[in-house]
Design a protein around this motif. Structure first.
Motif, PDB file in Angstrom:
ATOM      1  N   ALA A 132      22.052  47.882 -44.360  1.00  0.00           N
ATOM      2  CA  ALA A 132      22.228  49.287 -43.970  1.00  0.00           C
ATOM      3  C   ALA A 132      20.917  50.046 -44.170  1.00  0.00           C
ATOM      4  O   ALA A 132      20.468  50.801 -43.289  1.00  0.00           O
ATOM      5  CB  ALA A 132      23.342  49.908 -44.797  1.00  0.00           C
ATOM      6  N   VAL A 133      20.282  49.808 -45.352  1.00  0.00           N
ATOM      7  CA  VAL A 133      19.007  50.494 -45.629  1.00  0.00           C
ATOM      8  C   VAL A 133      17.985  50.104 -44.560  1.00  0.00           C
ATOM      9  O   VAL A 133      17.278  50.956 -43.993  1.00  0.00           O
ATOM     10  CB  VAL A 133      18.496  50.104 -47.040  1.00  0.00           C
ATOM     11  CG1 VAL A 133      17.074  50.567 -47.249  1.00  0.00           C
ATOM     12  CG2 VAL A 133      19.420  50.697 -48.095  1.00  0.00           C
ATOM     13  N   HIS A 134      17.963  48.799 -44.259  1.00  0.00           N
ATOM     14  CA  HIS A 134      17.005  48.300 -43.263  1.00  0.00           C
ATOM     15  C   HIS A 134      17.247  48.969 -41.902  1.00  0.00           C
ATOM     16  O   HIS A 134      16.320  49.421 -41.245  1.00  0.00           O
ATOM     17  CB  HIS A 134      17.155  46.785 -43.153  1.00  0.00           C
ATOM     18  CG  HIS A 134      16.303  46.166 -42.097  1.00  0.00           C
ATOM     19  ND1 HIS A 134      14.938  46.082 -42.206  1.00  0.00           N
ATOM     20  CD2 HIS A 134      16.626  45.642 -40.902  1.00  0.00           C
ATOM     21  CE1 HIS A 134      14.463  45.525 -41.122  1.00  0.00           C
ATOM     22  NE2 HIS A 134      15.467  45.254 -40.301  1.00  0.00           N
ATOM     23  N   THR A 135      18.558  49.041 -41.525  1.00  0.00           N
ATOM     24  CA  THR A 135      18.891  49.620 -40.219  1.00  0.00           C
ATOM     25  C   THR A 135      18.439  51.076 -40.137  1.00  0.00           C
ATOM     26  O   THR A 135      17.808  51.497 -39.157  1.00  0.00           O
ATOM     27  CB  THR A 135      20.417  49.550 -39.993  1.00  0.00           C
ATOM     28  OG1 THR A 135      20.822  48.219 -40.220  1.00  0.00           O
ATOM     29  CG2 THR A 135      20.801  49.955 -38.595  1.00  0.00           C
ATOM     30  N   VAL A 136      18.763  51.826 -41.216  1.00  0.00           N
ATOM     31  CA  VAL A 136      18.384  53.246 -41.216  1.00  0.00           C
ATOM     32  C   VAL A 136      16.867  53.368 -41.102  1.00  0.00           C
ATOM     33  O   VAL A 136      16.334  54.174 -40.328  1.00  0.00           O
ATOM     34  CB  VAL A 136      18.902  53.921 -42.514  1.00  0.00           C
ATOM     35  CG1 VAL A 136      18.297  55.301 -42.670  1.00  0.00           C
ATOM     36  CG2 VAL A 136      20.418  54.005 -42.483  1.00  0.00           C
ATOM     37  N   ARG A 137      16.168  52.495 -41.855  1.00  0.00           N
ATOM     38  CA  ARG A 137      14.706  52.565 -41.839  1.00  0.00           C
ATOM     39  C   ARG A 137      14.156  52.233 -40.451  1.00  0.00           C
ATOM     40  O   ARG A 137      13.270  52.916 -39.934  1.00  0.00           O
ATOM     41  CB  ARG A 137      14.160  51.554 -42.860  1.00  0.00           C
ATOM     42  CG  ARG A 137      12.833  51.993 -43.410  1.00  0.00           C
ATOM     43  CD  ARG A 137      12.304  51.065 -44.454  1.00  0.00           C
ATOM     44  NE  ARG A 137      10.911  50.746 -44.164  1.00  0.00           N
ATOM     45  CZ  ARG A 137       9.962  51.624 -43.967  1.00  0.00           C
ATOM     46  NH1 ARG A 137      10.224  52.913 -44.003  1.00  0.00           N
ATOM     47  NH2 ARG A 137       8.721  51.240 -43.690  1.00  0.00           N
ATOM     48  N   VAL A 138      14.729  51.175 -39.860  1.00  0.00           N
ATOM     49  CA  VAL A 138      14.261  50.774 -38.525  1.00  0.00           C
ATOM     50  C   VAL A 138      14.500  51.911 -37.530  1.00  0.00           C
ATOM     51  O   VAL A 138      13.628  52.248 -36.721  1.00  0.00           O
ATOM     52  CB  VAL A 138      14.994  49.494 -38.069  1.00  0.00           C
ATOM     53  CG1 VAL A 138      14.825  49.277 -36.575  1.00  0.00           C
ATOM     54  CG2 VAL A 138      14.448  48.292 -38.822  1.00  0.00           C
ATOM     55  N   GLU A 139      15.707  52.553 -37.669  1.00  0.00           N
ATOM     56  CA  GLU A 139      16.003  53.647 -36.737  1.00  0.00           C
ATOM     57  C   GLU A 139      15.015  54.786 -36.907  1.00  0.00           C
ATOM     58  O   GLU A 139      14.536  55.366 -35.929  1.00  0.00           O
ATOM     59  CB  GLU A 139      17.425  54.147 -36.972  1.00  0.00           C
ATOM     60  CG  GLU A 139      18.400  53.447 -36.030  1.00  0.00           C
ATOM     61  CD  GLU A 139      19.833  53.728 -36.336  1.00  0.00           C
ATOM     62  OE1 GLU A 139      20.114  54.774 -36.953  1.00  0.00           O
ATOM     63  OE2 GLU A 139      20.671  52.885 -35.962  1.00  0.00           O
ATOM     64  N   LEU A 186      11.954  54.531 -38.018  1.00  0.00           N
ATOM     65  CA  LEU A 186      10.662  54.102 -37.469  1.00  0.00           C
ATOM     66  C   LEU A 186      10.668  54.195 -35.952  1.00  0.00           C
ATOM     67  O   LEU A 186       9.701  54.669 -35.342  1.00  0.00           O
ATOM     68  CB  LEU A 186      10.371  52.659 -37.895  1.00  0.00           C
ATOM     69  CG  LEU A 186       9.811  52.518 -39.299  1.00  0.00           C
ATOM     70  CD1 LEU A 186       9.637  51.046 -39.648  1.00  0.00           C
ATOM     71  CD2 LEU A 186       8.467  53.220 -39.401  1.00  0.00           C
ATOM     72  N   VAL A 187      11.818  53.733 -35.349  1.00  0.00           N
ATOM     73  CA  VAL A 187      11.910  53.761 -33.889  1.00  0.00           C
ATOM     74  C   VAL A 187      11.798  55.199 -33.388  1.00  0.00           C
ATOM     75  O   VAL A 187      11.066  55.494 -32.438  1.00  0.00           O
ATOM     76  CB  VAL A 187      13.231  53.112 -33.416  1.00  0.00           C
ATOM     77  CG1 VAL A 187      13.488  53.414 -31.957  1.00  0.00           C
ATOM     78  CG2 VAL A 187      13.179  51.606 -33.624  1.00  0.00           C
ATOM     79  N   ALA A 188      12.529  56.121 -34.096  1.00  0.00           N
ATOM     80  CA  ALA A 188      12.504  57.531 -33.674  1.00  0.00           C
ATOM     81  C   ALA A 188      11.082  58.069 -33.771  1.00  0.00           C
ATOM     82  O   ALA A 188      10.580  58.760 -32.864  1.00  0.00           O
ATOM     83  CB  ALA A 188      13.448  58.338 -34.554  1.00  0.00           C
ATOM     84  N   LYS A 189      10.392  57.703 -34.886  1.00  0.00           N
ATOM     85  CA  LYS A 189       9.033  58.201 -35.095  1.00  0.00           C
ATOM     86  C   LYS A 189       8.099  57.665 -34.004  1.00  0.00           C
ATOM     87  O   LYS A 189       7.326  58.407 -33.394  1.00  0.00           O
ATOM     88  CB  LYS A 189       8.551  57.725 -36.475  1.00  0.00           C
ATOM     89  CG  LYS A 189       7.321  58.448 -36.961  1.00  0.00           C
ATOM     90  CD  LYS A 189       7.029  58.130 -38.409  1.00  0.00           C
ATOM     91  CE  LYS A 189       5.538  58.249 -38.631  1.00  0.00           C
ATOM     92  NZ  LYS A 189       4.983  57.232 -39.464  1.00  0.00           N
ATOM     93  N   ARG A 190       8.208  56.328 -33.774  1.00  0.00           N
ATOM     94  CA  ARG A 190       7.345  55.712 -32.759  1.00  0.00           C
ATOM     95  C   ARG A 190       7.622  56.299 -31.380  1.00  0.00           C
ATOM     96  O   ARG A 190       6.697  56.547 -30.599  1.00  0.00           O
ATOM     97  CB  ARG A 190       7.579  54.207 -32.697  1.00  0.00           C
ATOM     98  CG  ARG A 190       7.223  53.484 -33.957  1.00  0.00           C
ATOM     99  CD  ARG A 190       5.786  52.920 -33.924  1.00  0.00           C
ATOM    100  NE  ARG A 190       5.262  52.830 -35.284  1.00  0.00           N
ATOM    101  CZ  ARG A 190       5.489  51.821 -36.112  1.00  0.00           C
ATOM    102  NH1 ARG A 190       6.184  50.800 -35.707  1.00  0.00           N
ATOM    103  NH2 ARG A 190       4.997  51.812 -37.329  1.00  0.00           N
ATOM    104  N   SER A 191       8.924  56.542 -31.082  1.00  0.00           N
ATOM    105  CA  SER A 191       9.278  57.087 -29.772  1.00  0.00           C
ATOM    106  C   SER A 191       8.624  58.448 -29.593  1.00  0.00           C
ATOM    107  O   SER A 191       8.078  58.751 -28.528  1.00  0.00           O
ATOM    108  CB  SER A 191      10.783  57.233 -29.628  1.00  0.00           C
ATOM    109  OG  SER A 191      11.396  56.017 -29.818  1.00  0.00           O
TER     110      SER A 191
END
Ligand code: ADP
Length: 606
Positions: free
Chosen positions: A326-333, A335-340
């Protein structure tokens, strides 16, 4: 036949008690002491084997009669629950279950003549035919095995624990596991007859049957016997405490005490049986826990609680992994939002820069066109002069005729038409000049390159009447582009070619002499997939180091030059999928500068 005074016949039938245990008269007799015995060798054996005990207790309990009631394991459990017996003698495994579930409590443990101690007396013998190929417990995998009953301690459970330890799960790995019930002697007789590969019985049964002559000494053997010093029977298993004598929850404490004293003071029987202080049945409990049977049967049932008890370690691990995931998913999301967001900003920046570059390009285009117009201005003025002078001449001629009274219609009409034609010619020149000077976004549309070149050459001739241009093409040449931009390129090439020939003339170099009279040659030809227009001059060409920089912005050899014409022209041609290139003429005199554009008809039908 036993008598159970306190229970009705119907109640006992409902409890499933064996027929012999059903009451014969209607009232419970308090002076009778009933001992329920597990009849593993059958009912007759109970009365025979325990008669000495019954008689001894009878003498030690004056005023009471003592009865032995035989049961199978299920029947004995029911009898305990129905309070149909006061004491029980049963297998250690059955006792452990009754202790847990029904409050049975041992008051003595049997001391058998064949065992070293009551604590280590009961085992399982896995019996095979003497000549069988089986050697180790693991060899039982895939075999047909007989046992007493799933709840039989020595007749199944003890052996099951050993088989599991040897890697053979009796419930899964055997060809067939068949429960034969009591009397257990039948199991060994069946093995002898070859109806099964092996039989599980209480240890010592084999030795007893050999002694009694039921079996021959050389017919059967115990599989993988373990060494048990002091024991005179062979076992394939560890040993557990001997059978207990137990009181029940409802047994009067005074009676229990009396019986306990009587048991401990009983002299050994002729066979060597006696009673000792009660043993510790913890090892039985351990076996139950391992096999998940008896009191631990619940471990086999799949409830949330048992799952939690059994797999709490794994569940904890899974929970941990889930949290990590869950922590990983939130973090990935995140990061994705930031990169987007970064990507979007970069795209916007890029789009802004592209717009800016486009605007700059348009401004440069415009400047270049104005520059060409500037260069052509005096020539255009000269060109305009001609129709204007002609108009003036016609107007003056007509005025003179009218003043002299020569007002015939025909000559005056001719003059007026001529004036109109000349003014149309002037307007045409101005239209083209204005179109070229206009600030506008480039277009992409289907064009006829031949027509575009016709117009460019005409404009060039109008601006440079003294220049000679050799141009001929009739077939249409379909391309995609912007007519004005392509004209701009063509005018640029023609102007450069004219400049080169004039320059050549000025230079007076031998190779270039007389170039001014030589016509510029403009050709249009169809190639495999595109059209090529070349402007050939007979000027002096360029030195190799200058030739290499021909298309560089701001490269010029002219005092008034901007050095933008060719670089912009190259950009224009490439924006329509075409090219712009230059090469010295084959005879080394002058340059040919050529543009190409894809053939629209061919590109439409690939
Ligand atoms: P400009 O004409 O303003 O100098 P261009 O980009 O059109 O700018 O041309 C750059 C230079 O290339 C010219 O100054 C000239 O030296 C050289 N050049 C262009 N066309 C020819 C040609 N046909 N023959 C020789 N030199 C040429």
């Amino acid at each position: 036949m036993a008598t159970l005074a306190s229970l009705t016949l119907a109640a006992l039938l409902a409890l499933g008690l064996p027929a012999h245990a059903q009451p014969q008269n209607g009232a419970r007799d308090d002076t009778t002491v009933r001992i329920g015995v597990l009849a593993y060798k059958g009912p007759e054996a109970v009365q025979r084997d325990w008669s000495r005990l019954r008689l001894w207790l009878q003498t030690r309990l004056p005023g009471r009669s003592v009865e032995l009631l035989d049961f199978d394991q299920v029947g004995l459990t029911h009898a305990v629950r129905a309070r149909a017996v006061d004491f029980i003698i049963t297998s250690s495994g059955h006792y452990a279950t009754l202790e847990q579930d029904d409050g049975a409590s041992r008051i003595a443990t049997l001391a058998s003549p064949w065992s070293a101690s009551p604590q280590l007396a009961i085992g399982s013998a896995i019996v095979v035919r003497r000549d069988a190929a089986l050697q180790a417990l693991a060899d039982l995998a895939g075999k047909h095995v007989l046992a007493v009953a799933p709840e039989a301690f020595g007749g199944y459970q003890i052996a099951a624990r050993e088989m599991l330890a040897a890697g053979v799960d009796p419930e899964r790995d055997l060809d067939r596991l068949q429960f034969n019930g009591f009397p257990t002697q039948q199991i060994l007789l069946a093995v002898r007859a070859g109806r099964a590969d092996a039989g599980i019985v209480r240890s010592c049964l084999l030795e007893q049957m050999i002694r009694s002559g039921e079996l021959g000494a050389g017919e059967l053997r115990v599989l993988a016997p373990l060494p048990h010093p002091g024991s005179s029977c062979q076992s394939s298993s560890r040993l557990y405490p001997d059978w207990p004598f137990a009181a029940l929850r409802h047994t009067a404490p005074a009676l229990s005490r009396q019986v306990a004293v009587a048991l401990l003071t009983m002299a050994p029987t002729a066979d060597g049986y006696s009673w000792a202080v009660p043993s510790d049945y913890g090892s039985v409990d351990e076996l139950f826990r391992e096999l998940r049977i008896g009191p631990y049967d619940y471990l086999r049932q799949w409830t949330f609680e048992t799952a939690l008890r059994r797999y709490w370690g794994l569940l904890l691990l899974a929970l941990g992994l889930l949290v990590l995931w869950a922590v990983h998913t939130v973090r990935v999301e995140q990061l994705v939002a930031k990169r987007s967001a970064e990507l979007l900003a970069a795209q916007q920046r890029e789009r802004g820069m592209a717009d800016e570059a486009q605007a700059r390009q348009a401004a440069l285009d415009h400047t270049a066109r104005l520059a060409i117009l500037g260069e052509m201005a005096s020539a255009i003025a000269h060109e305009l002069n001609q129709p204007l002078a002609a108009i003036g001449n016609f107007a003056r001629g007509m005025a003179r005729r009218i003043a002299a009274g020569r007002t015939e219609t025909a000559p005056l009409l001719e003059g007026a038409n001529e004036i109109a034609a000349q003014s149309e010619r002037a307007a045409d020149i101005m239209r083209k000049v204005r179109a070229l000077a206009q600030k506008r976004a480039p277009e992409r549309r289907k064009l006829d390159l031949t027509a575009v070149m016709d117009e460019a050459v005409a404009l060039f001739r109008a601006a440079h009447p003294q220049a000679r241009v050799d141009w001929q093409a009739d077939a249409p040449a379909p391309v995609l582009g912007d007519a004005l931009q392509i004209q701009q390129v063509a005018l640029n090439l023609l102007k450069n070619a004219l400049d080169a020939q004039r320059g050549a003339d000025d230079a007076g170099a031998e190779a270039c002499t007389g170039a001014a009279e030589t016509p510029l040659v403009v050709t249009l030809r169809a190639r495999e997939r595109d059209w090529q227009v070349c402007v050939r001059d007979r000027g002096c060409g360029l030195a190799p180091e200058q030739f290499a920089r021909l298309f560089e912005p701001f490269f010029t050899t002219k005092a008034e030059g901007l050095g933008l014409g060719l670089s912009l022209s190259k950009g224009i041609m490439e924006s329509f999928g075409g090219t712009l290139s230059a090469r010295p003429n084959d005879d080394g005199v002058g340059l040919s500068v050529c543009l190409t554009l894809p053939n629209f008809d061919l590109s439409e039908t690939p």
